[in-house]
Scaffold this motif. Structure first.
Motif, PDB file in Angstrom:
ATOM      1  N   GLY A 167       0.874  -1.171   0.000  1.00  0.00           N
ATOM      2  CA  GLY A 167       0.000   0.000   0.000  1.00  0.00           C
ATOM      3  C   GLY A 167       0.905   1.213   0.000  1.00  0.00           C
ATOM      4  N   THR A 168       0.462   2.296   0.618  1.00  0.00           N
ATOM      5  CA  THR A 168       1.293   3.496   0.675  1.00  0.00           C
ATOM      6  C   THR A 168       2.574   3.212   1.452  1.00  0.00           C
ATOM      7  OG1 THR A 168      -0.751   4.681   0.739  1.00  0.00           O
ATOM      8  CG2 THR A 168       1.211   5.944   1.147  1.00  0.00           C
ATOM      9  N   ASN A 169       2.423   2.445   2.499  1.00  0.00           N
ATOM     10  CA  ASN A 169       3.586   1.874   3.175  1.00  0.00           C
ATOM     11  C   ASN A 169       3.498   0.389   2.923  1.00  0.00           C
ATOM     12  OD1 ASN A 169       5.268   3.640   4.488  1.00  0.00           O
ATOM     13  ND2 ASN A 169       3.981   3.747   6.309  1.00  0.00           N
ATOM     14  N   ALA A 170       4.652  -0.265   2.727  1.00  0.00           N
ATOM     15  CA  ALA A 170       4.566  -1.720   2.626  1.00  0.00           C
ATOM     16  C   ALA A 170       4.860  -2.284   4.008  1.00  0.00           C
ATOM     17  CB  ALA A 170       5.569  -2.237   1.613  1.00  0.00           C
ATOM     18  N   GLU A 171       3.954  -3.101   4.520  1.00  0.00           N
ATOM     19  CA  GLU A 171       4.229  -3.806   5.771  1.00  0.00           C
ATOM     20  C   GLU A 171       4.747  -5.177   5.374  1.00  0.00           C
ATOM     21  OE1 GLU A 171       1.191  -1.886   6.110  1.00  0.00           O
ATOM     22  OE2 GLU A 171       2.472  -0.521   7.263  1.00  0.00           O
ATOM     23  N   ILE A 172       5.894  -5.532   5.947  1.00  0.00           N
ATOM     24  CA  ILE A 172       6.533  -6.769   5.515  1.00  0.00           C
ATOM     25  C   ILE A 172       6.770  -7.675   6.726  1.00  0.00           C
ATOM     26  CG2 ILE A 172       8.500  -7.708   4.225  1.00  0.00           C
ATOM     27  CD1 ILE A 172       8.940  -4.826   3.163  1.00  0.00           C
ATOM     28  N   LEU A 173       6.387  -8.940   6.566  1.00  0.00           N
ATOM     29  CA  LEU A 173       6.618  -9.929   7.619  1.00  0.00           C
ATOM     30  C   LEU A 173       7.418 -11.064   6.994  1.00  0.00           C
ATOM     31  CD1 LEU A 173       2.908 -10.153   8.754  1.00  0.00           C
ATOM     32  CD2 LEU A 173       4.712  -9.264  10.209  1.00  0.00           C
ATOM     33  N   LEU A 174       8.392 -11.543   7.729  1.00  0.00           N
ATOM     34  CA  LEU A 174       9.161 -12.689   7.234  1.00  0.00           C
ATOM     35  C   LEU A 174       9.317 -13.664   8.383  1.00  0.00           C
ATOM     36  CD1 LEU A 174      11.067 -14.064   5.090  1.00  0.00           C
ATOM     37  CD2 LEU A 174      12.935 -12.874   6.228  1.00  0.00           C
ATOM     38  N   GLY A 175       8.987 -14.905   8.146  1.00  0.00           N
ATOM     39  CA  GLY A 175       9.187 -15.839   9.240  1.00  0.00           C
ATOM     40  C   GLY A 175       8.632 -17.216   8.993  1.00  0.00           C
ATOM     41  N   ASN A 176       8.774 -18.015  10.034  1.00  0.00           N
ATOM     42  CA  ASN A 176       8.203 -19.351  10.076  1.00  0.00           C
ATOM     43  C   ASN A 176       7.869 -19.633  11.539  1.00  0.00           C
ATOM     44  OD1 ASN A 176      10.625 -19.915  11.357  1.00  0.00           O
ATOM     45  ND2 ASN A 176      11.557 -20.832   9.542  1.00  0.00           N
ATOM     46  N   LYS A 177       7.598 -20.902  11.841  1.00  0.00           N
ATOM     47  CA  LYS A 177       7.125 -21.170  13.189  1.00  0.00           C
ATOM     48  C   LYS A 177       8.184 -20.890  14.267  1.00  0.00           C
ATOM     49  CE  LYS A 177       7.615 -26.219  12.780  1.00  0.00           C
ATOM     50  NZ  LYS A 177       9.051 -26.137  12.655  1.00  0.00           N
ATOM     51  N   ASP A 178       9.421 -20.719  13.861  1.00  0.00           N
ATOM     52  CA  ASP A 178      10.460 -20.440  14.854  1.00  0.00           C
ATOM     53  C   ASP A 178      10.581 -18.964  15.200  1.00  0.00           C
ATOM     54  OD1 ASP A 178      11.107 -23.117  14.878  1.00  0.00           O
ATOM     55  OD2 ASP A 178      12.444 -22.890  13.137  1.00  0.00           O
ATOM     56  N   LYS A 179      10.416 -18.120  14.181  1.00  0.00           N
ATOM     57  CA  LYS A 179      10.680 -16.697  14.412  1.00  0.00           C
ATOM     58  C   LYS A 179       9.986 -15.862  13.328  1.00  0.00           C
ATOM     59  CE  LYS A 179      14.979 -15.261  13.420  1.00  0.00           C
ATOM     60  NZ  LYS A 179      16.403 -14.993  13.508  1.00  0.00           N
ATOM     61  N   VAL A 180       9.479 -14.698  13.698  1.00  0.00           N
ATOM     62  CA  VAL A 180       8.882 -13.796  12.701  1.00  0.00           C
ATOM     63  C   VAL A 180       9.480 -12.400  12.881  1.00  0.00           C
ATOM     64  CG1 VAL A 180       6.767 -12.746  11.811  1.00  0.00           C
ATOM     65  CG2 VAL A 180       6.710 -15.096  12.636  1.00  0.00           C
ATOM     66  N   LEU A 181       9.887 -11.796  11.770  1.00  0.00           N
ATOM     67  CA  LEU A 181      10.403 -10.428  11.780  1.00  0.00           C
ATOM     68  C   LEU A 181       9.414  -9.542  11.027  1.00  0.00           C
ATOM     69  CD1 LEU A 181      14.089 -11.128  10.623  1.00  0.00           C
ATOM     70  CD2 LEU A 181      13.194 -11.142  12.952  1.00  0.00           C
ATOM     71  N   ALA A 182       9.382  -8.262  11.396  1.00  0.00           N
ATOM     72  CA  ALA A 182       8.463  -7.348  10.708  1.00  0.00           C
ATOM     73  C   ALA A 182       9.110  -5.995  10.515  1.00  0.00           C
ATOM     74  CB  ALA A 182       7.190  -7.176  11.532  1.00  0.00           C
ATOM     75  N   CYS A 183       8.775  -5.349   9.413  1.00  0.00           N
ATOM     76  CA  CYS A 183       9.182  -3.957   9.234  1.00  0.00           C
ATOM     77  C   CYS A 183       8.173  -3.268   8.330  1.00  0.00           C
ATOM     78  CB  CYS A 183      10.585  -3.857   8.642  1.00  0.00           C
ATOM     79  SG  CYS A 183      10.679  -4.222   6.888  1.00  0.00           S
ATOM     80  N   SER A 184       8.312  -1.976   8.252  1.00  0.00           N
ATOM     81  CA  SER A 184       7.462  -1.199   7.366  1.00  0.00           C
ATOM     82  C   SER A 184       8.402  -0.431   6.462  1.00  0.00           C
ATOM     83  CB  SER A 184       6.631  -0.255   8.225  1.00  0.00           C
ATOM     84  OG  SER A 184       6.074   0.738   7.430  1.00  0.00           O
ATOM     85  N   SER A 185       8.052  -0.367   5.176  1.00  0.00           N
ATOM     86  CA  SER A 185       8.948   0.287   4.247  1.00  0.00           C
ATOM     87  C   SER A 185       8.190   1.386   3.503  1.00  0.00           C
ATOM     88  CB  SER A 185       9.466  -0.777   3.269  1.00  0.00           C
ATOM     89  OG  SER A 185      10.645  -0.348   2.690  1.00  0.00           O
ATOM     90  N   PRO A 186       8.783   2.573   3.430  1.00  0.00           N
ATOM     91  CA  PRO A 186       8.049   3.717   2.866  1.00  0.00           C
ATOM     92  C   PRO A 186       7.997   3.701   1.344  1.00  0.00           C
ATOM     93  CG  PRO A 186      10.245   4.387   3.534  1.00  0.00           C
ATOM     94  CD  PRO A 186      10.153   2.935   3.854  1.00  0.00           C
ATOM     95  N   THR A 187       7.070   2.933   0.785  1.00  0.00           N
ATOM     96  CA  THR A 187       6.996   2.806  -0.681  1.00  0.00           C
ATOM     97  C   THR A 187       6.405   4.042  -1.346  1.00  0.00           C
ATOM     98  OG1 THR A 187       4.998   1.575  -0.231  1.00  0.00           O
ATOM     99  CG2 THR A 187       6.896   0.306  -0.910  1.00  0.00           C
ATOM    100  N   GLY A 188       5.671   4.845  -0.583  1.00  0.00           N
ATOM    101  CA  GLY A 188       5.036   6.010  -1.202  1.00  0.00           C
ATOM    102  C   GLY A 188       3.826   5.595  -2.012  1.00  0.00           C
ATOM    103  N   PRO A 189       3.137   6.556  -2.596  1.00  0.00           N
ATOM    104  CA  PRO A 189       1.848   6.240  -3.226  1.00  0.00           C
ATOM    105  C   PRO A 189       1.928   5.800  -4.694  1.00  0.00           C
ATOM    106  CG  PRO A 189       2.157   8.612  -3.120  1.00  0.00           C
ATOM    107  CD  PRO A 189       3.411   7.998  -2.561  1.00  0.00           C
ATOM    108  N   ALA A 190       3.171   5.615  -5.260  1.00  0.00           N
ATOM    109  CA  ALA A 190       3.276   5.296  -6.689  1.00  0.00           C
ATOM    110  C   ALA A 190       2.541   4.004  -7.036  1.00  0.00           C
ATOM    111  CB  ALA A 190       4.747   5.183  -7.092  1.00  0.00           C
TER     112      ALA A 190
END
Ligand code: FES
Length: 684
Positions: A389-412
């Motif tokens: 979306g305007t910000n990309a929310e990103i999650l990466l993980g599996n049953k052991d561990k999950v990481l998250a961040c938000s990346s400022p993609t802008g409205p393009a």
């Protein structure tokens, strides 16, 4: 349960079994065995929620033979119900049919309290019904001069005795309306009971005289910066009965979140104004959705909201000032249970509102809802979930561990800041193919199923016209331009001589590509400029860098699968996303779309209250990565601005497409390729 020479009752699909004395109602047997069989009237033959399907004959699997007279005869209560309301042949009411011999009883899905609401996608788990508020029919002892208890005390006692409910409280509103209802119903009433949570003790929400034939509703709301989308759900069946969306009225204070935060900083009472706007918008949405479903808004007793941190604060009436500056402190990251009235929401006066927890200052309750819907924390393989979306929310993980961040993609990616960009609406180009030899484009627009070179296309778009390019369209467009050799790796559009097409033309200091010229008929001239390419380069570099940063932190170079979420994510073609280098290399068939996963997460939390506890716990275990302070983010960003990325090898992509090795840089001008990696976009 009783002696082993008593008849054997076997329930399917649970497989639960036990011996019961002749004459035991099936509902009683089910309750004693803990079989999930619904009842609102408590076995009085009024609600029909207890319908069961007996089976007769030989069941070698179960080791029983069921005789035709294994259940008591069809009775007048069942006959009355069937003639008035209808019932599938062969079905019985579980509270009326009594055990006479060994019997096999199937509990159909609609008779299960904890029925599963099936989700369409194969990999998505179903939702098990466990709503916050349920209906209970009770018969209350009449008042008596010799036993001077209040009507409420006797009602609460009846609910406790007949339904084993805990002690219930009631608001003043209930006390004010209860007495005539009890008398009107002849001391028989149906109560909507909120079963309580960490915040609220169990309480009576509403009372109807006699048996209430209707249902109660809940709302799952995805409060986005651009749109607010609501789904009205039946809290008994789990069905979505109506969906509706409106533009977020806060748009007038700024398109992106950062401009709304600045509006609140620059204007006295700015935050209050925006809070009022979003709540008013919300109430307008409730009116729409209730009208669409033709129900009374007062029947909406529960609502779940998911939103990004800025919207979260503005909706709750908290100044988002702190979210505009490091260290981006949230007022609270915990979930919130509150009364709808406190937020000025026009629902049932006692309606409860639940906001999912936020993950961090830039990763909100919407990302938590995506985590609830897509459950990376339960995944056996390593999954990358990207909510675009305007910000990309990103999650990466599996049953052991999950990481998250938000990346400022802008409205393009939403078509904004693109010269011919527009929101996804009829007339917008959404699919594109460019012939690598002739460089001619063909496309499809929203509202028509035909490609632009197919017979009947012109007629099919008469009402909408061709108006611009939407977010998913611009991704395909840029990727196709790259595949056709119109754009080079650094992102420069070639000249007519370099590309061999007159569709490329000099446009200021760089070149643009003509997609469609509708000027003859008064329509727009739709082009892709080099600046557009650069906007997309920045957006996709931000998205990729966020994903790549999480992969670094996880210590991996590849992921097993990728889930694209968000309304826009649902329309991105995985192949084109990979050509652009938006996402890391991954087998194309392992890239799936989850649609509006945040909205689905809201629906799960609405229909299954235990999932609220689950996500509250999960969120605490998610490791948050703040992209703004990670030096490697910048490094990835610079590398990721090429098309595809200069860092990624994309072996999987290479088996599907050939990316031409062209370079249009003549040394005279670098405007078209300089911006991609250099400029960091503000968060928005
Ligand atoms: S329990 Fe209500 S009709 Fe059987």
């Amino acid at each position: 349960m009783s002696a082993s020479n008593d008849p054997l009752v076997i329930f399917t699909p649970s497989g639960k079994r036990g011996h019961f004395a002749v004459g035991t109602p099936i509902l009683t047997a089910a309750r004693q065995l803990g079989v999930d069989l619904d009842s609102v009237c408590g076995g009085r033959g009024i609600c029909s929620k207890c319908q069961i399907q007996p089976s007769y004959g030989e069941f070698s699997k179960h080791g029983v033979t069921v005789a035709d007279d294994a259940l008591s005869e069809w009775n007048s209560v069942e006959e009355r119900y069937k003639s008035k309301r209808g019932m599938i042949d062969g079905r019985r009411l579980g509270c009326q049919a009594q055990v006479q011999g060994d019997v096999v009883i199937d509990v159909p899905p609609e008779s299960q309290v904890h029925k599963q609401v099936v989700r369409k996608r194969a990999e998505a788990r179903d939702i098990v019904m466990d709503p916050s508020t349920k209906l209970y029919y009770v018969e209350i002892q009449e008042p008596d001069m010799h036993d001077p208890t209040g009507d409420l005390e006797r009602l609460v006692k009846a609910l406790r005795d007949q339904w084993e409910l805990p002690h219930l409280e009631a608001d003043l509103g209930i006390l004010q309306t209860m007495q005539p209802i009890l008398r009107k119903g002849g001391w028989k009433v149906t109560c909507a009971v909120h079963l309580g949570d960490d915040m609220f003790s169990p309480r009576i929400m509403h009372i109807w005289p006699g048996f209430y034939e209707g249902t109660i509703y809940g709302l799952a709301v995805d409060l986005g910066s651009t749109t607010i989308a609501g789904h009205l759900c039946d809290l008994q069946s789990g069905e979505v009965v109506a969906s509706s969306g409106i533009m977020n009225p806060q748009i007038r204070f700024g398109e992106d979140l950062m401009s709304r935060v600045s509006y609140s900083m620059m204007n006295k009472n700015g935050a209050e104004e925006m809070t009022r706007a979003v709540r008013d918008g919300m109430n307008a949405l409730f009116v729409n959705i209730a009208n669409e479903a033709e129900i009374d808004r007062n029947l909406i007793v529960d609502a779940v909201f998911v939103c990004n941190p800025v919207m979260h604060h503005l909706f709750l009436g908290i100044d988002p000032f702190e979210l505009g500056q490091a260290p981006f402190a949230l007022a609270t990251s915990d979930s919130i249970s509150i009364r709808g009235l406190e937020l000025g929401l026009n629902l049932h006066p006692a309606a409860r509102v639940y906001l999912l927890p936020c993950i961090a200052g830039h990763v909100g309750a919407d990302a938590a809802a995506v985590a609830l819907s897509e459950a990376p924390d339960k995944s056996e393989d390593l999954v990358l979930v990207v909510d675009v979306g305007t910000n990309a929310e990103i999650l990466l993980g599996n049953k052991d561990k999950v990481l998250a961040c938000s990346s400022p993609t802008g409205p393009a990616f939403e078509g904004a800041q693109i010269s011919s960009g527009q929101r996804a609406a009829p007339g917008a180009i959404e699919r594109v193919m460019i012939d690598p030899i002739t460089k001619e484009p063909r496309f499809r627009v929203i509202g028509s199923d035909l490609w632009s070179d197919e017979d009947g296309f012109e007629e099919s778009i008469l009402s909408s016209g061709i108006t611009g390019i939407c977010g998913s369209g611009i991704i395909e467009m840029v990727a196709e331009m790259r595949l056709a050799g119109i754009v080079d790796g650094p992102g420069l559009i070639g000249s007519p001589t370099q590309t061999g097409t007159e569709r490329c033309f000099l446009d200021g200091r760089t070149h643009s590509y003509l997609v469609w010229d509708g000027t003859e008929k008064g329509g727009p001239r739709i082009t892709v400029t080099n600046r557009d390419i650069r906007e997309i380069q920045m957006a996709k570099a931000a998205l990729y860098s966020g994903a790549r940063l999480l992969m670094d932190k996880f210590g991996v170079d590849t992921v097993d699968r990728i889930v694209l979420a968000g309304a826009f994510g649902a329309h991105i073609s995985p192949k084109h996303a990979m050509v652009l280098g938006m996402i890391p290399d991954c087998p194309l068939e392992k890239v799936t779309s989850a649609g509006n996963a945040a909205g689905t997460g809201a629906r799960i939390a609405l229909l299954n209250t235990s999932s609220r506890r689950e996500i509250e716990k999960t969120v605490k275990d998610i490791h948050k990565i703040e992209t703004a302070i990670e030096p490697r983010f910048q490094e990835h960003f610079v590398n990721a601005s090429a098309i595809p990325n200069s860092v990624e090898k994309f072996p999987i992509l290479e088996t599907h497409v050939t990316i031409p090795n062209v370079n249009f840089n003549t040394g005279s001008d670098d405007d078209g390729r300089s911006g991609g990696g250099r400029r960091r976009r503000r968060r928005g």
